[in-house]
Write a protein that holds these residues in place. Structure first.
Motif, PDB file in Angstrom:
ATOM      1  N   SER A 256       0.825  -1.199   0.000  1.00  0.00           N
ATOM      2  CA  SER A 256       0.000   0.000   0.000  1.00  0.00           C
ATOM      3  C   SER A 256       0.862   1.253   0.000  1.00  0.00           C
ATOM      4  CB  SER A 256      -0.897  -0.004   1.244  1.00  0.00           C
ATOM      5  OG  SER A 256      -1.535   1.249   1.410  1.00  0.00           O
ATOM      6  N   LEU A 258      -0.352   3.894   1.294  1.00  0.00           N
ATOM      7  CA  LEU A 258      -0.939   4.635   2.410  1.00  0.00           C
ATOM      8  C   LEU A 258      -0.262   4.305   3.737  1.00  0.00           C
ATOM      9  CD1 LEU A 258      -4.784   4.268   1.686  1.00  0.00           C
ATOM     10  CD2 LEU A 258      -3.366   6.286   1.317  1.00  0.00           C
ATOM     11  N   ARG A 262      -0.043   6.738   6.957  1.00  0.00           N
ATOM     12  CA  ARG A 262      -0.918   6.482   8.107  1.00  0.00           C
ATOM     13  C   ARG A 262      -0.115   6.251   9.383  1.00  0.00           C
ATOM     14  NH1 ARG A 262      -5.239   2.362   5.143  1.00  0.00           N
ATOM     15  NH2 ARG A 262      -6.682   3.978   4.418  1.00  0.00           N
ATOM     16  N   ASP A 291      -2.275   9.963  10.667  1.00  0.00           N
ATOM     17  CA  ASP A 291      -3.695   9.684  10.884  1.00  0.00           C
ATOM     18  C   ASP A 291      -3.990   8.261  10.417  1.00  0.00           C
ATOM     19  OD1 ASP A 291      -6.431   9.474  10.956  1.00  0.00           O
ATOM     20  OD2 ASP A 291      -6.819  11.114   9.533  1.00  0.00           O
ATOM     21  N   GLU A 293      -6.607   6.797   9.891  1.00  0.00           N
ATOM     22  CA  GLU A 293      -7.781   6.735   9.010  1.00  0.00           C
ATOM     23  C   GLU A 293      -7.571   7.534   7.720  1.00  0.00           C
ATOM     24  OE1 GLU A 293     -10.194   4.720   9.813  1.00  0.00           O
ATOM     25  OE2 GLU A 293      -9.166   4.280  11.697  1.00  0.00           O
ATOM     26  N   LEU A 294      -6.341   7.926   7.442  1.00  0.00           N
ATOM     27  CA  LEU A 294      -6.060   8.715   6.237  1.00  0.00           C
ATOM     28  C   LEU A 294      -6.596   8.002   4.999  1.00  0.00           C
ATOM     29  CD1 LEU A 294      -4.387  11.264   5.211  1.00  0.00           C
ATOM     30  CD2 LEU A 294      -2.584   9.601   4.690  1.00  0.00           C
ATOM     31  N   ASP A 295      -7.366   8.729   4.171  1.00  0.00           N
ATOM     32  CA  ASP A 295      -7.923   8.126   2.960  1.00  0.00           C
ATOM     33  C   ASP A 295      -7.104   8.545   1.746  1.00  0.00           C
ATOM     34  OD1 ASP A 295      -8.660  10.773   2.452  1.00  0.00           O
ATOM     35  OD2 ASP A 295     -10.788  10.446   2.879  1.00  0.00           O
ATOM     36  N   HIS A 296      -7.528   8.096   0.576  1.00  0.00           N
ATOM     37  CA  HIS A 296      -6.758   8.377  -0.637  1.00  0.00           C
ATOM     38  C   HIS A 296      -6.739   9.869  -0.970  1.00  0.00           C
ATOM     39  CE1 HIS A 296      -5.764   4.284  -1.861  1.00  0.00           C
ATOM     40  NE2 HIS A 296      -6.964   3.924  -1.446  1.00  0.00           N
TER      41      HIS A 296
END
Length: 355
Positions: A256, A258, A262, A291, A293-296
């Protein structure tokens, strides 16, 4: 008369390493009566053989060849043993980083957590997954030493290689500790670079190529020259890894893009971004990076901020400067062919890869 040509193609060498690993892992399986660890052996076999660049075995093999060693099954086995040590490091790293994907597949702790949940066992599946994966990583570390020791080279050669192997083991653990410290401390460029050198650079390039050279009987000056080659190249490798962790395509990298954001991983890239950020940019980085919960959409904003601060371009320049330093050191080190040419090629592969 039949002339046998020793293959030097990277893909062929990777296949030979994998064959040696598969044979070793088959010898470690429980006998006819499973002792209860069958799942461990099955998961580790899939994990070790499921892919990977095999850079550490390649650097070890070509360090051996560059110092006059000849091709053969023993050096292939010795070099392949480094991949088991790499498996140990990856498994533990994924636990510490809470990364659920590795090489496009679930991480080892995720596999065991899912097994617990499917089986309806008592307790917390997540804790079970972490505990089981921790032990799997320990087993890979033990196996790497066993495979290296039993590679088939003369005992005196193995002892020389083990001296460097021992330093590598200690450095990786120290580097992991510094990574943990860095996540809780100032997040400076200097501390991030210290983690790069100890955690990744030494065990990706420097120690593997020195292990191969030591096995071949290299003198202290040659080993020192290989350190001057390996340290900057290993730095470049990890700096590229940090870029791929944020800007890479997950379909190519197998991870990922992310996770690092994250986690708030204290990389050189992020340290430079914070260093170059204005007040408003710094505030957004503090709000977004780390974070869970960081999203795209948030990740895309972080990438724009990293580029706007000049951090991405600065890391690219750092990579090139270290590649140039590594090549200059390689030019100064007396090595034989085809080892020298192969190490030149690996320099480019390590620093300018896409996965």
């Amino acid at each position: 008369m039949t002339l046998t040509v020793v293959p030097t193609d990277t893909a062929v060498l990777r296949d030979r390493f994998d064959a040696a690993l598969a044979a070793f892992l088959s010898r470690q399986r429980p006998g006819r009566s499973d002792d209860g660890t069958g799942a461990v052996h099955a998961v580790l076999r899939r994990f070790v053989l499921a892919g990977g660049k095999r850079l550490r075995p390649l650097f070890c093999y070509w360090g051996w060849r560059g110092c006059g060693g000849s091709d053969g099954a023993p050096i292939v086995a010795a070099a392949a043993a480094l991949e088991l040590f790499h498996a140990f490091a990856l498994i533990h790293d994924d636990i510490l980083d809470r990364s659920d994907r590795r090489r496009g597949q679930p991480a080892v702790h995720r596999i065991f957590a899912d097994l617990h949940a499917r089986s309806g066992w008592r307790g917390d599946p997540e804790a079970y997954g972490r505990d089981a994966a921790l032990l799997c990583g320990d087993l890979c570390a033990a196996w790497s030493g066993q495979m290296f020791h039993d590679c088939g080279l003369e005992p005196a050669r193995v002892r020389r290689g083990l001296a460097v192997f021992a330093r590598m083991r200690a450095e990786v653990i120290a580097g992991e500790y510094l990574d943990v410290v860095g996540a809780a401390s100032d997040g400076s460029v200097a501390s991030a670079l210290a983690v790069v050198r100890m955690k990744t650079a030494r065990y990706t390039v420097t120690r593997p190529v020195q292990i191969g050279a030591a096995l071949a009987g290299a003198d202290p000056d040659t080993l020192a020259g290989l350190a001057e080659f390996g340290d900057p190249l290993g730095d470049a490798f990890q700096l590229r890894d940090d870029l791929l962790g944020v800007f890479g395509d997950p379909a190519v990298t197998g991870k990922s893009n992310l996770d690092d954001l994250r986690e708030g991983k204290p990389t050189v890239l992020m340290a430079l971004a914070r260093q170059g950020a204005g007040p408003a940019q710094a505030a957004r980085l503090r709000a977004l990076v780390g974070d869970p919960e960081l999203d795209h959409g948030g990740a895309a904003e972080v990438r724009r901020l990293i580029e706007a601060t000049g951090a991405r371009e600065r890391v690219e320049r750092m990579i090139q400067a270290r590649v140039d330093q590594a090549r200059a050191a390689l030019d100064r080190t007396p090595l034989t062919e085809p080892g020298r040419s192969a190490l030149v090629d690996l320099t480019t592969r390590a620093a300018h890869r896409r996965h």
